[in-house]
Design a protein around this motif. Sequence first.
Motif, mmCIF file in Angstrom:
data_model
loop_
_atom_site.group_PDB
_atom_site.id
_atom_site.type_symbol
_atom_site.label_atom_id
_atom_site.label_comp_id
_atom_site.label_asym_id
_atom_site.label_seq_id
_atom_site.Cartn_x
_atom_site.Cartn_y
_atom_site.Cartn_z
ATOM 1 N N ALA A 92 2.331 -10.647 -0.851
ATOM 2 C CA ALA A 92 2.398 -10.410 -2.337
ATOM 3 C C ALA A 92 3.340 -11.355 -2.751
ATOM 4 O O ALA A 92 3.066 -12.127 -3.945
ATOM 5 N N VAL A 93 4.430 -11.510 -1.977
ATOM 6 C CA VAL A 93 5.581 -12.664 -2.322
ATOM 7 C C VAL A 93 5.003 -14.064 -2.398
ATOM 8 O O VAL A 93 5.438 -14.699 -3.380
ATOM 9 N N LYS A 94 4.101 -14.444 -1.405
ATOM 10 C CA LYS A 94 3.788 -15.791 -1.204
ATOM 11 C C LYS A 94 2.458 -16.172 -1.742
ATOM 12 O O LYS A 94 2.086 -17.477 -1.932
ATOM 13 N N THR A 95 1.563 -15.187 -2.349
ATOM 14 C CA THR A 95 0.270 -15.507 -3.124
ATOM 15 C C THR A 95 0.221 -15.315 -4.445
ATOM 16 O O THR A 95 1.161 -14.591 -4.905
ATOM 17 N N THR A 96 -1.004 -15.640 -5.069
ATOM 18 C CA THR A 96 -1.415 -15.440 -6.448
ATOM 19 C C THR A 96 -2.774 -15.022 -6.431
ATOM 20 O O THR A 96 -3.427 -14.842 -5.293
ATOM 21 N N GLY A 97 -3.335 -14.469 -7.553
ATOM 22 C CA GLY A 97 -4.632 -14.209 -7.686
ATOM 23 C C GLY A 97 -4.919 -12.924 -7.025
ATOM 24 O O GLY A 97 -4.268 -11.684 -6.718
ATOM 25 N N ALA A 98 -6.269 -12.729 -6.892
ATOM 26 C CA ALA A 98 -6.878 -11.599 -6.183
ATOM 27 C C ALA A 98 -6.174 -11.361 -4.828
ATOM 28 O O ALA A 98 -5.917 -10.012 -4.775
ATOM 29 N N LEU A 99 -5.664 -12.268 -4.095
ATOM 30 C CA LEU A 99 -5.196 -11.925 -2.707
ATOM 31 C C LEU A 99 -3.998 -11.301 -2.882
ATOM 32 O O LEU A 99 -3.394 -10.334 -2.127
ATOM 33 N N HIS A 100 -3.280 -11.608 -3.873
ATOM 34 C CA HIS A 100 -1.841 -11.137 -4.345
ATOM 35 C C HIS A 100 -2.144 -9.667 -4.725
ATOM 36 O O HIS A 100 -1.269 -8.856 -4.325
ATOM 37 N N GLU A 101 -3.133 -9.595 -5.423
ATOM 38 C CA GLU A 101 -3.277 -8.223 -6.184
ATOM 39 C C GLU A 101 -3.574 -7.162 -4.911
ATOM 40 O O GLU A 101 -3.178 -6.137 -5.007
ATOM 41 N N ARG A 102 -4.565 -7.596 -4.309
ATOM 42 C CA ARG A 102 -4.822 -6.629 -2.933
ATOM 43 C C ARG A 102 -3.591 -6.523 -2.163
ATOM 44 O O ARG A 102 -3.551 -5.401 -1.367
ATOM 45 N N ALA A 103 -2.927 -7.580 -1.738
ATOM 46 C CA ALA A 103 -1.717 -7.285 -0.833
ATOM 47 C C ALA A 103 -0.825 -6.356 -1.401
ATOM 48 O O ALA A 103 -0.156 -5.284 -0.763
ATOM 49 N N GLY A 104 -0.483 -6.287 -2.950
ATOM 50 C CA GLY A 104 0.079 -5.516 -3.667
ATOM 51 C C GLY A 104 0.079 -4.031 -3.632
ATOM 52 O O GLY A 104 0.567 -2.997 -3.528
ATOM 53 N N GLN A 105 -1.555 -3.755 -3.670
ATOM 54 C CA GLN A 105 -2.208 -2.685 -3.763
ATOM 55 C C GLN A 105 -1.965 -1.706 -2.311
ATOM 56 O O GLN A 105 -1.583 -0.800 -1.892
ATOM 57 N N TRP A 106 -2.185 -2.507 -1.176
ATOM 58 C CA TRP A 106 -2.132 -2.143 0.114
ATOM 59 C C TRP A 106 -0.614 -1.737 0.356
ATOM 60 O O TRP A 106 -0.299 -0.948 1.082
ATOM 61 N N ALA A 107 0.191 -2.615 -0.272
ATOM 62 C CA ALA A 107 1.880 -2.464 0.050
ATOM 63 C C ALA A 107 2.216 -0.959 -0.715
ATOM 64 O O ALA A 107 2.737 -0.356 0.007
ATOM 65 N N LYS A 108 1.554 -0.729 -1.652
ATOM 66 C CA LYS A 108 1.998 0.531 -2.383
ATOM 67 C C LYS A 108 1.527 1.497 -1.714
ATOM 68 O O LYS A 108 1.901 2.608 -1.370
ATOM 69 N N GLY A 109 0.180 1.532 -1.243
ATOM 70 C CA GLY A 109 -0.736 2.620 -0.486
ATOM 71 C C GLY A 109 0.172 2.841 0.704
ATOM 72 O O GLY A 109 0.036 3.900 1.434
ATOM 73 N N LEU A 110 0.434 1.895 1.389
ATOM 74 C CA LEU A 110 1.058 2.075 2.834
ATOM 75 C C LEU A 110 2.399 2.558 2.871
ATOM 76 O O LEU A 110 2.812 3.360 3.917
ATOM 77 N N TRP A 111 3.100 2.459 1.625
ATOM 78 C CA TRP A 111 4.320 3.141 1.670
ATOM 79 C C TRP A 111 4.265 4.724 1.982
ATOM 80 O O TRP A 111 5.366 5.185 2.809
ATOM 81 N N TRP A 112 3.506 5.557 1.614
ATOM 82 C CA TRP A 112 3.351 6.805 1.643
ATOM 83 C C TRP A 112 3.164 7.121 2.938
ATOM 84 O O TRP A 112 3.595 7.911 3.853
ATOM 85 N N ALA A 113 2.274 6.183 3.785
ATOM 86 C CA ALA A 113 2.042 6.616 5.223
ATOM 87 C C ALA A 113 3.338 6.380 5.992
ATOM 88 O O ALA A 113 3.566 6.970 6.770
ATOM 89 N N LEU A 114 3.919 5.324 5.702
ATOM 90 C CA LEU A 114 5.215 4.984 6.378
ATOM 91 C C LEU A 114 6.386 5.951 5.960
ATOM 92 O O LEU A 114 7.015 6.364 7.102
ATOM 93 N N ALA A 115 6.509 6.326 5.090
ATOM 94 C CA ALA A 115 7.297 7.413 4.437
ATOM 95 C C ALA A 115 7.274 8.599 5.171
ATOM 96 O O ALA A 115 8.128 9.201 6.052
ATOM 97 N N ALA A 116 6.075 9.074 5.456
ATOM 98 C CA ALA A 116 5.659 10.419 6.082
ATOM 99 C C ALA A 116 5.890 10.205 7.600
ATOM 100 O O ALA A 116 6.353 11.077 8.158
#
Length: 358
Positions: free
Chosen positions: A180-204
Amino acid sequence: MLASVWFVLWGLLWAVYFMLGGFDLGLGIMQPFVARSEQDRRMIGQAMGPYWNGNEVWLIAAGGVTFAAFPTTYAVMFSGLYSALMLILFGLILRGVALEFRHQSGSGAWKSLWDACLVVGSFLPAFLLGVAFANIFQGLPIDQDGVFRGTLWTLLNPYGLLGGLLFLLLFMEHGTLWLAVKTTGALHERAGQWAKGLWWALAATAVGFLIATWYATRLYANYLQNPMLFSVPIVLIPVVTVAALFGIRLFAAQNRWGRAWIASAVTIVGATFFGVIGLYPNMLPSNLNPTYSLTVHNAASSPLTLKIMLVVAVIFVPVVIAYQSWAYKLFHHKVSEEDLASEEAYGKHIPPVVSSNG
């Protein structure tokens, strides 16, 4: 005293490796989930390409310090955990070969093969390092002669598997934040969405691992039995680690990806130190008999060796840090299509050389 200093440095080297090597391992694991096109895959390769081999320096340093400062620990670890460590080494080699060989042909089947190798070569080290460290926290079946009385399957117990899952999620989160830091556009958006979703699994998983640690290990008991582990700097480690974990979520929600990645890095370093310090003075605790455990005192090299090593470390570690800082600064910009067109780009197809007799 010197042995204790080197124990802290040993933990620091592992923490730095997990922090830096973690994001490129996570990127390799996450590539099938975030990449939708050949250009996406090339951009992921470019996001990790300039850094991954430099990050491995810290793994080599951690192994080297184990060998030189704590040779008995090295001997028992690399003989007892031989199968797991060989699989980790195999994965690291496979990943490096995949990054270098993928672009040697334009064939789709060729690229798919090395893409799969990248995933496998990233998954194995991430998962098995978590399994190995969880088993060290739990205690290994080491007898009075320092012989490991177990197999690879001994390590794949529920607590070890939970540790492997925790490392996987830590690195996957770290990798998607880096993307998410290193890219732009659609790839950046997908990376950001995955990061937000993975956080819940990581925290649990982190909460589950901390609860399991209470029952499966003596880390908490060791903290309670050693008042020195309650000094202010050490007590702050779990506090900062938990705050950093929640910081990932906060910064990701604000789309402040650089700060989220830094928070992820602090989480990894803090979690590593929490476990390593909880072991002290043990390095490889025995679950057969506590008196068989390898500690910083009975496994350390001679004081002269530790002094010489400390002088060498004081000289050369800053050199390595300076070099890596320069490399990260040099490639700090976001990956763009211009980068992919460069002759030095990772993932750029190299056409075969056609010889001529003429």
